[in-house]
Design a protein around this motif. Structure first.
Motif, PDB file in Angstrom:
ATOM      1  N   GLU A 293       0.796  -1.218   0.000  1.00  0.00           N
ATOM      2  CA  GLU A 293       0.000   0.000   0.000  1.00  0.00           C
ATOM      3  C   GLU A 293       0.838   1.281   0.000  1.00  0.00           C
ATOM      4  O   GLU A 293       0.305   2.370  -0.247  1.00  0.00           O
ATOM      5  CB  GLU A 293      -0.946   0.006   1.197  1.00  0.00           C
ATOM      6  N   GLU A 294       2.132   1.188   0.260  1.00  0.00           N
ATOM      7  CA  GLU A 294       2.929   2.398   0.310  1.00  0.00           C
ATOM      8  C   GLU A 294       3.089   3.011  -1.088  1.00  0.00           C
ATOM      9  O   GLU A 294       2.997   2.318  -2.104  1.00  0.00           O
ATOM     10  CB  GLU A 294       4.307   2.101   0.905  1.00  0.00           C
ATOM     11  N   GLU A 295       3.353   4.295  -1.129  1.00  0.00           N
ATOM     12  CA  GLU A 295       3.570   4.985  -2.401  1.00  0.00           C
ATOM     13  C   GLU A 295       5.033   4.774  -2.810  1.00  0.00           C
ATOM     14  O   GLU A 295       5.901   5.610  -2.538  1.00  0.00           O
ATOM     15  CB  GLU A 295       3.242   6.469  -2.261  1.00  0.00           C
ATOM     16  N   SER A 296       5.291   3.654  -3.452  1.00  0.00           N
ATOM     17  CA  SER A 296       6.666   3.301  -3.804  1.00  0.00           C
ATOM     18  C   SER A 296       7.268   4.292  -4.786  1.00  0.00           C
ATOM     19  O   SER A 296       8.487   4.460  -4.846  1.00  0.00           O
ATOM     20  CB  SER A 296       6.709   1.897  -4.422  1.00  0.00           C
ATOM     21  N   LEU A 297       6.439   4.931  -5.566  1.00  0.00           N
ATOM     22  CA  LEU A 297       6.822   5.918  -6.560  1.00  0.00           C
ATOM     23  C   LEU A 297       5.745   6.997  -6.517  1.00  0.00           C
ATOM     24  O   LEU A 297       4.560   6.668  -6.389  1.00  0.00           O
ATOM     25  CB  LEU A 297       6.869   5.259  -7.950  1.00  0.00           C
ATOM     26  N   PRO A 298       6.097   8.280  -6.575  1.00  0.00           N
ATOM     27  CA  PRO A 298       5.071   9.328  -6.505  1.00  0.00           C
ATOM     28  C   PRO A 298       3.954   9.108  -7.515  1.00  0.00           C
ATOM     29  O   PRO A 298       4.180   8.719  -8.663  1.00  0.00           O
ATOM     30  CB  PRO A 298       5.863  10.607  -6.813  1.00  0.00           C
TER      31      PRO A 298
END
Length: 394
Positions: A293-298
């Motif tokens: 769920e993290e924003e690995s890339l903007p």
């Protein structure tokens, strides 16, 4: 009771010897029954096939005077529940034999590569995993019904969706195995001949990553690649390997994108988690969810679409393994135990707090492949060892 020393087995009673002698006379009958059910397609979800396998096995059990109940599972087929009475009216609980009738193979496989025997090994879809174990359990139950010798009742439960994680039948297992004093599961014996005294649990986690589409040549900076973000997540997920002893994570399937000249707006993957009964499952799942769920890339995001799992089988208590090993020694073979990363329905029974021992079926190998085989020479001794174990468990 059996002797406590594997090298010095106790003399067999006349009843035990009668059971062993009868099983020794059934090699061809076992082989014939196995051939019949191997030549029936019974892939998970193929209702007609699993019902046909159940009908064949039910007929054999009922011909031996064993009471059998059919438990329909719509969408999957039938489960079978059979009971052999014990000789001790004061016995508390029963002994549970288990197996599954479904295979991993699609409709038409049995016709494409039917049962065959070469150099003492049988081949065909599901021959080891685990139709040979079903047949072994049926004949052991019949031997006990004929000659007795089991103080406790012995129950058989054959299910029809184990290969896909028992989504329907786990409630059947929990209902009908409740109260058992021990579970003996007839998954195939290892190629080495070993049985399994510990299994990992498994989770399959399906997830997707969303990005922003853009022309890869004209304005790539306006896009955000879901494939790029997915690649970063894969590296982070694989970095969880060994975060606790027994934990393995593998992303084994990926797909995504639209075309090579488009910044990918969507990508998806399937992750496989394996864990032991001693691991902090919820803690590891939380770490996996955070990575997804993290924003690995903007301007990208990830979410879990579906997750499902099979429970681990905790280590078998030594006294049950020792008893099986002594029983095996009485019929002429030595056996060791091992742990495995593969899950099975014995994980469900272990989670219920019931001591469970697995891979007691005839020896086989290369399950889930065209090379799958069953060593027919192990049919009788494995059946005999199981029967002696059931007679000794009190």
């Amino acid at each position: 009771m059996l002797s406590s020393t594997a090298g010095d087995p106790a003399p067999l009673s006349s009843t035990s010897q009668a059971v062993l002698d009868w099983l020794a006379s059934q090699q061809q009958a076992m082989t014939d029954l196995l051939a019949r059910i191997v030549n029936i397609d019974s892939g998970s979800g193929h209702e007609a096939g699993t019902r046909q396998v159940a009908a064949v096995l039910r007929a054999r059990l009922e011909s031996a005077g064993i009471a059998v109940d059919t438990l329909p599972e719509p969408g999957w087929g039938d489960c079978l529940l059979a009971r052999v009475a014990g000789s001790d009216a004061a016995a508390t609980g029963h002994l549970q034999l288990m197996g599954h009738m479904d295979t991993v193979f699609p409709l038409g496989t049995a016709a494409a590569r039917p049962w065959r025997v070469e150099d003492g090994k049988a081949y065909g879809p599901g021959v080891a995993d685990m139709k040979s174990g079903l047949v072994m359990n049926v004949f052991v139950a019949e031997a006990l019904a004929r000659f007795g010798g089991n103080a406790s009742p012995v129950h058989l439960l054959f299910t029809c969706d184990e290969e896909v994680g028992s989504p329907a039948c786990r409630h059947v297992i929990r209902k009908h195995v409740q109260g058992a004093r021990a579970v003996l599961n007839a998954e195939p014996g290892r190629i080495s001949g070993n049985v399994v005294n510990e299994r990992k649990g498994s989770y399959r986690i399906d997830f997707e990553v969303q990005g922003v589409a853009a022309h890869a040549g004209i304005n790539p900076a306006q896009g955000a690649s879901a494939i790029d973000a997915l690649a970063r997540k894969i590296l982070a997920l694989h970095a969880l390997n060994g975060c606790e002893p027994g934990i393995t994570v593998n992303v084994g399937f990926v797909q995504g994108g639209m075309a090579s000249n488009v910044v990918a707006p969507l990508a998806s993957a399937h992750a496989d988690l394996r864990y032991t009964a001693d691991n902090d499952l919820q803690g590891v799942l939380a770490r996996i969810q955070a990575i997804i769920e993290e924003e690995s890339l903007p301007r990208t995001s990830g979410r879990i679409i579906e997750s499902r799992g099979a429970l681990p089988m905790a280590r078998t208590p030594d006294h049950i393994l020792d008893l099986y090993q002594r029983s095996a020694a009485q019929v002429g073979f030595a056996v060791q135990a091992e742990s495995t990363g593969g899950a099975a329905d014995s994980g469900i029974t272990s989670d219920m707090g019931i001591p469970s021992l697995c891979a007691l079926g005839p020896v086989g190998g290369y399950a889930h492949s065209e090379r799958e085989f069953c060593d027919l020479s192990t049919f009788v001794p494995r059946a005999q060892a199981l029967a002696l174990t059931l007679m000794a468990l009190r």
